[in-house]
Design a protein around this motif. Structure first.
Motif, mmCIF file in Angstrom:
data_model
loop_
_atom_site.group_PDB
_atom_site.id
_atom_site.type_symbol
_atom_site.label_atom_id
_atom_site.label_comp_id
_atom_site.label_asym_id
_atom_site.label_seq_id
_atom_site.Cartn_x
_atom_site.Cartn_y
_atom_site.Cartn_z
ATOM 1 N N THR A 186 43.187 51.482 25.126
ATOM 2 C CA THR A 186 43.244 50.038 24.865
ATOM 3 C C THR A 186 44.203 49.340 25.802
ATOM 4 O O THR A 186 43.867 48.318 26.426
ATOM 5 C CB THR A 186 43.669 49.776 23.404
ATOM 6 O OG1 THR A 186 42.709 50.360 22.518
ATOM 7 C CG2 THR A 186 43.772 48.282 23.128
ATOM 8 N N ASN A 195 34.353 41.186 25.950
ATOM 9 C CA ASN A 195 34.120 40.862 27.357
ATOM 10 C C ASN A 195 33.079 41.769 28.010
ATOM 11 O O ASN A 195 32.974 41.805 29.241
ATOM 12 C CB ASN A 195 35.441 40.937 28.138
ATOM 13 C CG ASN A 195 36.261 39.664 28.021
ATOM 14 O OD1 ASN A 195 35.937 38.649 28.619
ATOM 15 N ND2 ASN A 195 37.309 39.717 27.219
ATOM 16 N N LYS A 235 41.983 39.652 36.266
ATOM 17 C CA LYS A 235 41.761 38.305 35.734
ATOM 18 C C LYS A 235 40.445 38.225 34.937
ATOM 19 O O LYS A 235 39.715 37.226 34.996
ATOM 20 C CB LYS A 235 41.763 37.272 36.863
ATOM 21 C CG LYS A 235 43.091 37.194 37.609
ATOM 22 C CD LYS A 235 43.072 36.141 38.698
ATOM 23 C CE LYS A 235 44.428 36.074 39.408
ATOM 24 N NZ LYS A 235 44.457 35.058 40.484
ATOM 25 N N LYS A 236 40.168 39.306 34.181
ATOM 26 C CA LYS A 236 38.973 39.348 33.352
ATOM 27 C C LYS A 236 39.311 39.353 31.857
ATOM 28 O O LYS A 236 38.421 39.519 31.021
ATOM 29 C CB LYS A 236 38.151 40.598 33.688
ATOM 30 C CG LYS A 236 37.570 40.588 35.094
ATOM 31 C CD LYS A 236 36.753 41.849 35.359
ATOM 32 C CE LYS A 236 36.159 41.839 36.759
ATOM 33 N NZ LYS A 236 35.376 43.074 37.038
ATOM 34 N N TYR A 237 40.592 39.186 31.561
ATOM 35 C CA TYR A 237 41.021 39.187 30.157
ATOM 36 C C TYR A 237 40.826 37.780 29.601
ATOM 37 O O TYR A 237 41.759 36.992 29.454
ATOM 38 C CB TYR A 237 42.486 39.611 30.068
ATOM 39 C CG TYR A 237 42.895 40.131 28.706
ATOM 40 C CD1 TYR A 237 42.634 41.437 28.331
ATOM 41 C CD2 TYR A 237 43.572 39.320 27.803
ATOM 42 C CE1 TYR A 237 43.034 41.942 27.101
ATOM 43 C CE2 TYR A 237 43.972 39.796 26.569
ATOM 44 C CZ TYR A 237 43.698 41.103 26.224
ATOM 45 O OH TYR A 237 44.089 41.585 24.988
ATOM 46 N N MET A 294 42.187 44.736 32.989
ATOM 47 C CA MET A 294 41.488 43.451 32.847
ATOM 48 C C MET A 294 42.388 42.274 33.188
ATOM 49 O O MET A 294 41.949 41.288 33.798
ATOM 50 C CB MET A 294 40.951 43.314 31.416
ATOM 51 C CG MET A 294 39.829 44.284 31.087
ATOM 52 S SD MET A 294 39.327 44.207 29.348
ATOM 53 C CE MET A 294 38.704 42.531 29.236
ATOM 54 N N ILE A 295 43.653 42.360 32.812
ATOM 55 C CA ILE A 295 44.599 41.285 33.128
ATOM 56 C C ILE A 295 44.806 41.193 34.633
ATOM 57 O O ILE A 295 44.800 40.099 35.218
ATOM 58 C CB ILE A 295 45.936 41.526 32.409
ATOM 59 C CG1 ILE A 295 45.761 41.350 30.887
ATOM 60 C CG2 ILE A 295 47.012 40.566 32.924
ATOM 61 C CD1 ILE A 295 46.975 41.750 30.077
ATOM 62 N N PHE A 320 43.553 45.063 19.409
ATOM 63 C CA PHE A 320 43.400 44.675 20.811
ATOM 64 C C PHE A 320 42.111 45.206 21.438
ATOM 65 O O PHE A 320 41.852 44.944 22.620
ATOM 66 C CB PHE A 320 44.612 45.154 21.622
ATOM 67 C CG PHE A 320 45.848 44.328 21.387
ATOM 68 C CD1 PHE A 320 45.998 43.080 21.979
ATOM 69 C CD2 PHE A 320 46.854 44.790 20.552
ATOM 70 C CE1 PHE A 320 47.134 42.317 21.756
ATOM 71 C CE2 PHE A 320 47.988 44.033 20.318
ATOM 72 C CZ PHE A 320 48.135 42.791 20.924
ATOM 73 N N PRO A 378 39.448 41.874 22.473
ATOM 74 C CA PRO A 378 39.190 41.241 23.775
ATOM 75 C C PRO A 378 38.406 42.147 24.724
ATOM 76 O O PRO A 378 37.607 41.654 25.534
ATOM 77 C CB PRO A 378 40.599 40.962 24.323
ATOM 78 C CG PRO A 378 41.501 41.030 23.137
ATOM 79 C CD PRO A 378 40.886 42.028 22.215
ATOM 80 N N ILE A 379 38.631 43.462 24.638
ATOM 81 C CA ILE A 379 37.935 44.393 25.528
ATOM 82 C C ILE A 379 36.442 44.382 25.245
ATOM 83 O O ILE A 379 35.614 44.222 26.155
ATOM 84 C CB ILE A 379 38.501 45.826 25.363
ATOM 85 C CG1 ILE A 379 39.960 45.882 25.809
ATOM 86 C CG2 ILE A 379 37.666 46.826 26.157
ATOM 87 C CD1 ILE A 379 40.634 47.218 25.565
ATOM 88 N N SER A 392 43.280 47.065 29.005
ATOM 89 C CA SER A 392 43.761 45.682 28.867
ATOM 90 C C SER A 392 44.559 45.275 30.101
ATOM 91 O O SER A 392 44.412 44.163 30.623
ATOM 92 C CB SER A 392 44.629 45.533 27.613
ATOM 93 O OG SER A 392 43.867 45.738 26.448
#
Length: 442
Positions: free
Chosen positions: A56, A123, A67-69, A63-64, A116, A119-120, A60
């Motif tokens: 996770t 997306n 810039k995909k979070y 992704m951050i 958490f 968000p994963i 995460s």
């Protein structure tokens, strides 16, 4: 170790766009105890939950950085953010009010940190969702076939933590049935051609898996969910049809099912009478099988304890502390307890038999409200789409099932239990109002 190897494979697969759905498949496996197949002892020294947590936060972070979070701004995300903020405050409260060390706070609250995954999974791309659902469906059937075989021959084939034999029938109760049996059971009802001509056989297969548990509450709640699924779809006449199918599937098991319901060993009638007449006593339940009276007593004692505590404890609960920590035994001495799984450990804060006591202990009244609001809005978001696609109706029933079974299981306390619903939100976000794209999902 197998667990570390699978974690490495899952992270590597994430960076391959064409195979990323396999990464999500392994991720969901980690959260759902290896789909009850690759359970903790099989992984070799690591736990599925810990692997899920590492995945996770690694993904995460990726992704951050990429810039995909991205979080869709709706009521579900609003309550997700509120819940995350609450968890942050709860961790601080646990450390400074209860003097619980930081690492023990992480250990105690790690199952809540899997929120958490929202968000994963939200997306995911549409094609990834399609492939993942297809894979989950086929995997569910495969595990279901193996489960039915072990039910018939009465020899465990799928790994299990312990062998539980029913005292009324003398038969082994197989709880390692496919994780998403209820979900795909509803899918089969809603879309009779989902598996082609084999759909009716898959439907019967999953019903037999449920009955193989010999769980009275599970069988009854499954029946309720089937009726609700048909009702929500508007198939009132089909209720009779599928009622006959369920009856036919249940005939070979009729003797043992009836024994489960009428056996004097079960004590079901006594439990119901005790609850209806308010005769719930706070007694020790160590060394005996948990009953419905025990479950309500477990919740009631923690509720009464919190009622008398300062406002901070009322809001945040009894602290993010694992029952395996010696601190939990030092801080609390609740009367209503039970020893689980032969470990000899008395659990003060968490019970696998009912969700609400655990939620009060770890979330307090404040977190309980926030979490319920998050799930409520999640249900509304999925339920509104029930007429567009069979997965959305199945997702709605899955949430209802989780609430109904919460009196006999602690699944509701685990935010990852709604993983498939988070994926459905991803589908909803990408489909928007283009109804024609729904056909591409199946």
């Amino acid at each position: 170790m197998l667990g570390i190897l699978l974690l490495a494979v899952s992270v590597i697969l994430y960076f391959s766009p064409r195979k990323r759905y396999l990464s999500y498949f392994l991720y969901i496996s980690f959260m759902f105890d290896g789909y009850k197949v690759l359970i903790d002892p099989v992984l070799g020294g690591v736990k599925n939950g810990d692997i899920a947590l590492v995945y996770t936060f690694v993904i995460s972070l990726v992704m951050i950085l990429q810039k995909k979070y991205v979080l869709v701004h709706d009521k579900i995300t609003k309550w997700f953010v509120v819940f995350v903020l609450f968890l942050g405050c709860s961790m601080i409260f646990s450390m400074y009010h209860y003097d619980i060390p930081f690492m023990q706070v992480i250990q105690g609250g790690r199952f809540l940190l899997l929120i958490f995954c929202y968000p994963i999974l939200r997306n995911m791309k549409l094609q990834e969702c399609k492939r993942l659902f297809n894979l989950l469906a086929r995997f569910t059937v495969l595990v279901g076939i193996v489960d039915v075989v072990q039910v018939i021959i009465q020899i465990p084939i799928i790994p299990t933590y312990e062998i539980n034999r029913d005292p009324a029938t003398g038969l082994i109760r197989f709880f390692n049935y496919p994780v998403f049996s209820i979900f795909f059971l509803i899918v089969c009802l809603v879309k009779p051609d989902y598996f082609g001509k084999r759909t009716k056989y898959v439907l019967g297969l999953l019903l037999v898996c449920i009955m193989g548990t010999l769980g009275r509450s599970l069988m009854l709640i499954t029946l309720i969910c089937i009726l609700l699924g048909l009702w929500f779809q508007g198939k009132r006449s089909a209720i009779i049809k599928y009622g006959l199918i369920i009856t036919i599937c249940a005939l070979p098991f009729s003797t043992m099912i009836s024994e489960r319901y009428v056996s004097s060993n079960s004590g079901t009638q006594d439990d119901i009478n005790a609850v209806l007449h308010g005769n719930i006593e706070l007694n020790s339940y160590e060394q005996i099988e948990g009953s419905f009276t025990y479950r309500l007593s477990w919740v009631l004692e923690r509720f009464q304890y919190l009622e008398k505590r300062p406002i901070g404890e009322k809001i945040f609960g009894l602290g993010l502390l694992s029952d395996s920590s010696p601190l939990s035994q030092q801080m609390y001495r609740f009367i209503v307890n039970i020893k689980f799984y032969g470990s000899g450990m008395v659990q003060q804060l968490r019970s696998p038999d009912i969700a609400y006591g655990t939620m009060l202990a770890y979330l307090g009244f404040g977190g309980f409200f926030v979490y319920v609001m998050f799930v409520y809005n999640l249900f509304k978001g999925i339920f509104k789409m029930r007429t567009y696609n069979c997965y959305f109706l199945a997702g709605s029933i899955w949430i209802i099932f989780t609430f109904l079974i919460s009196f006999f299981s602690d699944d509701l306390t685990n935010p990852y239990i709604f993983s498939l619903c988070y994926i459905l939100l991803s589908i909803k976000d990408r489909l928007k109002n283009e109804t024609s794209l729904y056909n591409k999902l199946l």
